[in-house]
Design an enzyme around this catalytic site. Sequence first.
Site, PDB file in Angstrom:
ATOM      1  N   LYS A   1      42.120  31.576  39.061  1.00  0.00           N
ATOM      2  CA  LYS A   1      41.315  30.885  38.046  1.00  0.00           C
ATOM      3  C   LYS A   1      42.208  30.239  36.981  1.00  0.00           C
ATOM      4  CE  LYS A   1      37.328  33.807  38.936  1.00  0.00           C
ATOM      5  NZ  LYS A   1      36.641  35.082  38.683  1.00  0.00           N
TER       6      LYS A   1
ATOM      7  N   GLN B   1      36.453  39.492  34.035  1.00  0.00           N
ATOM      8  CA  GLN B   1      36.557  39.713  35.486  1.00  0.00           C
ATOM      9  C   GLN B   1      35.922  41.057  35.862  1.00  0.00           C
ATOM     10  OE1 GLN B   1      37.770  37.525  37.847  1.00  0.00           O
ATOM     11  NE2 GLN B   1      37.007  39.013  39.310  1.00  0.00           N
TER      12      GLN B   1
ATOM     13  N   ASP C   1      30.075  32.404  33.077  1.00  0.00           N
ATOM     14  CA  ASP C   1      29.726  33.091  34.325  1.00  0.00           C
ATOM     15  C   ASP C   1      28.216  33.041  34.586  1.00  0.00           C
ATOM     16  OD1 ASP C   1      31.503  34.033  36.146  1.00  0.00           O
ATOM     17  OD2 ASP C   1      31.918  35.923  35.138  1.00  0.00           O
TER      18      ASP C   1
END
Length: 299
Positions: A60, A104, A127
């Site tokens: 990422k 994460q 997200d």
Amino acid sequence: MASQSDHQAKIIDGKAIAQAIRSEIAEEVRHLSQKYGKVPGLAVVIVGSRKDSQSYVSMKRKACAEVGIKSVDIDLPENVFLDDLIAKVHELNANPDVHGILVQLPLPRHINEEKVLSEISIEKDVDGFHPLNIGKLAMKGREPLFLPCTPKGCLELLSRSGISITGKRAVVVGRSNIVGLPVSLLLLKANATVTVVHSNTPDPESIIREADIVIAAAGQAMMIKGSWIKPGAAVIDVGTNAVDDSSRKSGYRLVGDVDFQEACKVAGWITPVPGGVGPMTVAMLLKNTLDGAKRVIVQ
């Protein structure tokens, strides 16, 4: 007339589509930088040292660099206290150079995931997992600020392949918070007739066989056989499962939730694993970060 065995599904190349999207994002980031002197910023928070999480995070961060998004790296130890992690999230919420915050998952066992995610500012929830964003996704006539990346990527693959969704029968296999549930809500918003198949569904085969669009997100290697697919259906395979393969140096290979070889002979379109949905997830994260930045920078 060609026999059934000659039929080959169109392969939906997620890698190529994601690359096209990344080029579009890089162009927009350049424009923001030139016109406003600002670039989007994404904070990536990782707790602990899980190998898989670390490789996802480095991917990422690398993707951010490629399109000109500033990556803010937050690496915290495995034994971090919940309050310290939440304090770090609050600090990122208040930082005007950060337009997206990604924590994460999974987090270590002692950390309450729900508590942490609900502390992320809804304006920076790239997200798309904040309860308010999911709630708006579930409601007719409401628009969430961000859509979850993998489900958004699945629909982008369909639209960029010229596959219409309105009026189609869509079956989602799996009901996870990350993919199954939100992708079923997205398909509903796009006017599909949606059925969710899960571990307690009797005779899933007969339901999947009715589908014009199949989104496979069960996490079961090659569970969906070619004979389960309606001829001409679009198959988006979200599964990433490692199966033993002694011919590979690593000792394993990655397969999806769909038996790819079999399904290719029946489906109209299909995504490969790897190289299908995976690259799209990261591309959509970059897109969400860009969109979050534009809301702030372009007034």
